[in-house]
Design a protein around this motif. Structure first.
Motif, PDB file in Angstrom:
ATOM      1  N   ASN A 129       0.827  -1.212   0.000  1.00  0.00           N
ATOM      2  CA  ASN A 129       0.000   0.000   0.000  1.00  0.00           C
ATOM      3  C   ASN A 129       0.866   1.268   0.000  1.00  0.00           C
ATOM      4  O   ASN A 129       0.570   2.238   0.704  1.00  0.00           O
ATOM      5  N   ASN A 130       1.952   1.217  -0.767  1.00  0.00           N
ATOM      6  CA  ASN A 130       2.880   2.348  -0.930  1.00  0.00           C
ATOM      7  C   ASN A 130       3.658   2.676   0.342  1.00  0.00           C
ATOM      8  O   ASN A 130       4.271   3.737   0.445  1.00  0.00           O
ATOM      9  N   ILE A 131       3.675   1.769   1.299  1.00  0.00           N
ATOM     10  CA  ILE A 131       4.464   1.935   2.521  1.00  0.00           C
ATOM     11  C   ILE A 131       5.505   0.825   2.568  1.00  0.00           C
ATOM     12  O   ILE A 131       5.177  -0.348   2.393  1.00  0.00           O
ATOM     13  N   THR A 132       6.753   1.189   2.778  1.00  0.00           N
ATOM     14  CA  THR A 132       7.832   0.204   2.892  1.00  0.00           C
ATOM     15  C   THR A 132       8.183   0.007   4.364  1.00  0.00           C
ATOM     16  O   THR A 132       8.312   0.974   5.120  1.00  0.00           O
ATOM     17  N   TYR A 133       8.355  -1.247   4.747  1.00  0.00           N
ATOM     18  CA  TYR A 133       8.721  -1.610   6.116  1.00  0.00           C
ATOM     19  C   TYR A 133      10.093  -2.286   6.068  1.00  0.00           C
ATOM     20  O   TYR A 133      10.293  -3.263   5.348  1.00  0.00           O
ATOM     21  N   ILE A 134      11.040  -1.765   6.825  1.00  0.00           N
ATOM     22  CA  ILE A 134      12.418  -2.255   6.822  1.00  0.00           C
ATOM     23  C   ILE A 134      12.753  -2.765   8.220  1.00  0.00           C
ATOM     24  O   ILE A 134      12.619  -2.046   9.216  1.00  0.00           O
ATOM     25  N   LYS A 135      13.223  -4.002   8.302  1.00  0.00           N
ATOM     26  CA  LYS A 135      13.552  -4.615   9.600  1.00  0.00           C
ATOM     27  C   LYS A 135      15.020  -4.401   9.941  1.00  0.00           C
ATOM     28  O   LYS A 135      15.907  -4.628   9.115  1.00  0.00           O
ATOM     29  N   LEU A 136      15.269  -3.972  11.157  1.00  0.00           N
ATOM     30  CA  LEU A 136      16.609  -3.962  11.750  1.00  0.00           C
ATOM     31  C   LEU A 136      16.569  -4.939  12.925  1.00  0.00           C
ATOM     32  O   LEU A 136      15.759  -4.775  13.838  1.00  0.00           O
ATOM     33  N   PRO A 137      17.443  -5.945  12.950  1.00  0.00           N
ATOM     34  CA  PRO A 137      17.334  -6.983  13.976  1.00  0.00           C
ATOM     35  C   PRO A 137      17.958  -6.624  15.323  1.00  0.00           C
ATOM     36  O   PRO A 137      17.672  -7.297  16.317  1.00  0.00           O
ATOM     37  N   LEU A 138      18.811  -5.619  15.368  1.00  0.00           N
ATOM     38  CA  LEU A 138      19.563  -5.333  16.587  1.00  0.00           C
ATOM     39  C   LEU A 138      19.264  -3.934  17.118  1.00  0.00           C
ATOM     40  O   LEU A 138      18.957  -3.025  16.349  1.00  0.00           O
ATOM     41  N   PRO A 139      19.398  -3.737  18.454  1.00  0.00           N
ATOM     42  CA  PRO A 139      19.661  -4.733  19.508  1.00  0.00           C
ATOM     43  C   PRO A 139      18.429  -5.558  19.857  1.00  0.00           C
ATOM     44  O   PRO A 139      18.502  -6.488  20.654  1.00  0.00           O
ATOM     45  N   GLN A 140      17.299  -5.174  19.262  1.00  0.00           N
ATOM     46  CA  GLN A 140      16.059  -5.942  19.292  1.00  0.00           C
ATOM     47  C   GLN A 140      15.372  -5.625  17.973  1.00  0.00           C
ATOM     48  O   GLN A 140      15.837  -4.769  17.217  1.00  0.00           O
ATOM     49  N   MET A 141      14.302  -6.297  17.659  1.00  0.00           N
ATOM     50  CA  MET A 141      13.651  -6.026  16.381  1.00  0.00           C
ATOM     51  C   MET A 141      13.155  -4.587  16.331  1.00  0.00           C
ATOM     52  O   MET A 141      12.439  -4.121  17.231  1.00  0.00           O
ATOM     53  N   ARG A 142      13.523  -3.923  15.247  1.00  0.00           N
ATOM     54  CA  ARG A 142      13.066  -2.564  14.970  1.00  0.00           C
ATOM     55  C   ARG A 142      12.567  -2.501  13.535  1.00  0.00           C
ATOM     56  O   ARG A 142      12.967  -3.302  12.696  1.00  0.00           O
ATOM     57  N   VAL A 143      11.720  -1.533  13.248  1.00  0.00           N
ATOM     58  CA  VAL A 143      11.192  -1.356  11.902  1.00  0.00           C
ATOM     59  C   VAL A 143      11.263   0.113  11.531  1.00  0.00           C
ATOM     60  O   VAL A 143      10.850   0.992  12.310  1.00  0.00           O
ATOM     61  N   ILE A 144      11.815   0.385  10.350  1.00  0.00           N
ATOM     62  CA  ILE A 144      11.740   1.723   9.769  1.00  0.00           C
ATOM     63  C   ILE A 144      10.576   1.727   8.789  1.00  0.00           C
ATOM     64  O   ILE A 144      10.519   0.890   7.880  1.00  0.00           O
ATOM     65  N   MET A 145       9.657   2.647   8.974  1.00  0.00           N
ATOM     66  CA  MET A 145       8.503   2.752   8.092  1.00  0.00           C
ATOM     67  C   MET A 145       8.707   3.934   7.144  1.00  0.00           C
ATOM     68  O   MET A 145       8.944   5.058   7.596  1.00  0.00           O
ATOM     69  N   VAL A 146       8.643   3.670   5.853  1.00  0.00           N
ATOM     70  CA  VAL A 146       8.795   4.686   4.814  1.00  0.00           C
ATOM     71  C   VAL A 146       7.414   4.923   4.232  1.00  0.00           C
ATOM     72  O   VAL A 146       6.839   4.034   3.588  1.00  0.00           O
ATOM     73  N   THR A 147       6.864   6.091   4.455  1.00  0.00           N
ATOM     74  CA  THR A 147       5.455   6.318   4.168  1.00  0.00           C
ATOM     75  C   THR A 147       5.209   7.688   3.533  1.00  0.00           C
ATOM     76  O   THR A 147       5.899   8.654   3.867  1.00  0.00           O
ATOM     77  N   PRO A 148       4.198   7.786   2.645  1.00  0.00           N
ATOM     78  CA  PRO A 148       3.828   9.104   2.105  1.00  0.00           C
ATOM     79  C   PRO A 148       2.987   9.913   3.078  1.00  0.00           C
ATOM     80  O   PRO A 148       2.742  11.105   2.847  1.00  0.00           O
ATOM     81  N   GLU A 149       2.548   9.297   4.157  1.00  0.00           N
ATOM     82  CA  GLU A 149       1.711   9.990   5.128  1.00  0.00           C
ATOM     83  C   GLU A 149       2.538  11.014   5.921  1.00  0.00           C
ATOM     84  O   GLU A 149       3.721  10.785   6.204  1.00  0.00           O
ATOM     85  N   PRO A 150       1.922  12.143   6.296  1.00  0.00           N
ATOM     86  CA  PRO A 150       2.643  13.134   7.121  1.00  0.00           C
ATOM     87  C   PRO A 150       3.073  12.535   8.446  1.00  0.00           C
ATOM     88  O   PRO A 150       2.422  11.627   8.979  1.00  0.00           O
ATOM     89  N   ILE A 151       4.162  13.048   8.985  1.00  0.00           N
ATOM     90  CA  ILE A 151       4.651  12.572  10.281  1.00  0.00           C
ATOM     91  C   ILE A 151       3.859  13.226  11.394  1.00  0.00           C
ATOM     92  O   ILE A 151       3.689  14.446  11.421  1.00  0.00           O
ATOM     93  N   GLN A 152       3.378  12.422  12.322  1.00  0.00           N
ATOM     94  CA  GLN A 152       2.637  12.966  13.453  1.00  0.00           C
ATOM     95  C   GLN A 152       3.569  13.680  14.419  1.00  0.00           C
ATOM     96  O   GLN A 152       4.778  13.453  14.424  1.00  0.00           O
ATOM     97  N   ASP A 153       2.996  14.531  15.231  1.00  0.00           N
ATOM     98  CA  ASP A 153       3.804  15.334  16.162  1.00  0.00           C
ATOM     99  C   ASP A 153       4.231  14.554  17.393  1.00  0.00           C
ATOM    100  O   ASP A 153       5.283  14.807  17.974  1.00  0.00           O
ATOM    101  N   ASP A 154       3.415  13.605  17.821  1.00  0.00           N
ATOM    102  CA  ASP A 154       3.639  12.921  19.089  1.00  0.00           C
ATOM    103  C   ASP A 154       4.574  11.722  18.894  1.00  0.00           C
ATOM    104  O   ASP A 154       4.147  10.559  18.918  1.00  0.00           O
ATOM    105  N   LEU A 155       5.860  12.005  18.710  1.00  0.00           N
ATOM    106  CA  LEU A 155       6.852  10.959  18.492  1.00  0.00           C
ATOM    107  C   LEU A 155       7.887  10.966  19.606  1.00  0.00           C
ATOM    108  O   LEU A 155       8.170  12.019  20.203  1.00  0.00           O
ATOM    109  N   LEU A 156       8.466   9.811  19.863  1.00  0.00           N
ATOM    110  CA  LEU A 156       9.615   9.772  20.758  1.00  0.00           C
ATOM    111  C   LEU A 156      10.789  10.479  20.086  1.00  0.00           C
ATOM    112  O   LEU A 156      10.905  10.487  18.860  1.00  0.00           O
ATOM    113  N   PRO A 157      11.692  11.083  20.866  1.00  0.00           N
ATOM    114  CA  PRO A 157      12.790  11.848  20.262  1.00  0.00           C
ATOM    115  C   PRO A 157      13.803  10.965  19.543  1.00  0.00           C
ATOM    116  O   PRO A 157      13.950   9.775  19.841  1.00  0.00           O
TER     117      PRO A 157
END
Length: 291
Positions: A129-157
């Motif tokens: 659906n035009n969103i890419t999900y990228i897995k990083l295995p370390l130091p625990q599972m993480r995901v980078i989400m590449v999206t056309p949607e605007p970034i919300q304001d309430d994010l961790l730093p």
């Protein structure tokens, strides 16, 4: 740690870049340390981009969306890094440009939807659906989400993602450290980021010499402790010897671990250093760090 990351994390200190055009794969094969033939829409590629002396302009996390290749790089280096890459693109049908129509955010722990985690169990990325999900295995599972949607304001730093990169052993190359370090000085040979079988690329001779002739004498380490200040990126630390403190090492990144002066520092040091050696921020009696 999962309870900490109940919402997405900002990646504002990173930049997304697109390499498009019919020659993009051949072009990148001659520029990065890893083998572009390993890259697909379900397999990411971690690599370094070096100058002709084998010194790193940056590290890159590459992924593919359709015919286009993208990479994620530190924002502080992106302008210079693209300029250096583009110098070799004159005779290739490629376009290299910062991405304006996609955004990147980080997901960790409870912020990763279970359906996404399941789909990434046996692959390192996918697009849906035009969103890419990228897995990083370390130091625990993480995901980078590449999206056309605007970034919300309430994010961790951003610092929360940086801390995880430090724990994972991913080198942070910011502008103060560009074109100063061989990939092996940042342990990239241990991160599956260098192919020693592929054809020529910029800086290959020096990278190969460091690997097979012992030309590299440094490695990347993470040290932790307490300090009332963080060391500056590109500065040196001091380590204690019998006769006092001696300057050494190159600081790649540093982050606060808590509100009680806990710190974590990523530093390049000479190999063979005693792992019991105390460190401090240069000239600062209020800091003490160890491996």
């Amino acid at each position: 740690m999962s309870n900490i990351f109940s919402k997405p994390t900002s990646l504002a200190d990173w930049q997304l870049v697109k390499v498009s055009g019919q020659d993009n794969r051949v072009f990148l094969q001659g520029q990065i340390t890893n083998d572009i033939n390993r890259l697909s829409e379900q397999a990411t590629l971690y690599a370094a981009h070096c100058d002709n002396k084998g010194r790193m302009w940056s590290t890159l996390l590459l992924f593919q969306r359709g015919d286009d290749i993208y990479y994620i790089v530190r924002k502080s280096v992106v302008k210079k890094q693209i300029a250096e890459l583009a110098k070799y693109a004159v005779f290739s049908k490629v376009t290299i440009e910062p991405v304006q129509d996609l955004n990147i955010i980080g997901l960790v722990g409870n912020a990763i939807p279970s359906t996404i985690a399941t789909k990434l169990s046996n692959i390192s990325c996918f697009t849906e659906n035009n969103i890419t999900y990228i897995k990083l295995p370390l130091p625990q599972m993480r995901v980078i989400m590449v999206t056309p949607e605007p970034i919300q304001d309430d994010l961790l730093p951003c610092d929360e993602w940086l801390k995880l990169d430090l724990q994972a052993g991913y080198p942070i190359i910011d502008d103060n450290n560009m074109a100063t370090l061989l990939p092996q000085a940042c342990n990239l040979q241990s991160c599956d980021a260098i192919s020693f079988e592929k054809g020529c690329y910029c800086g290959q001779e020096m990278v190969a010499r460091a690997q097979f002739r012992g030309a590299n004498t440094r490695g990347m380490y993470v040290i932790k402790g307490t300090s009332d200040v963080l060391p500056e990126i590109g500065s040196t630390l001091e380590y204690k010897l019998a006769g006092g403190w001696r300057e050494g090492g190159i600081v790649l990144a540093a982050a606060k671990l808590d509100e009680k002066d806990g710190v974590c520092v990523q530093v390049v040091l000479n190999n063979g250093i005693d792992l019991n050696t105390p460190f401090r921020v240069y000239g600062n009696d209020n800091s003490r760090m160890t491996f």
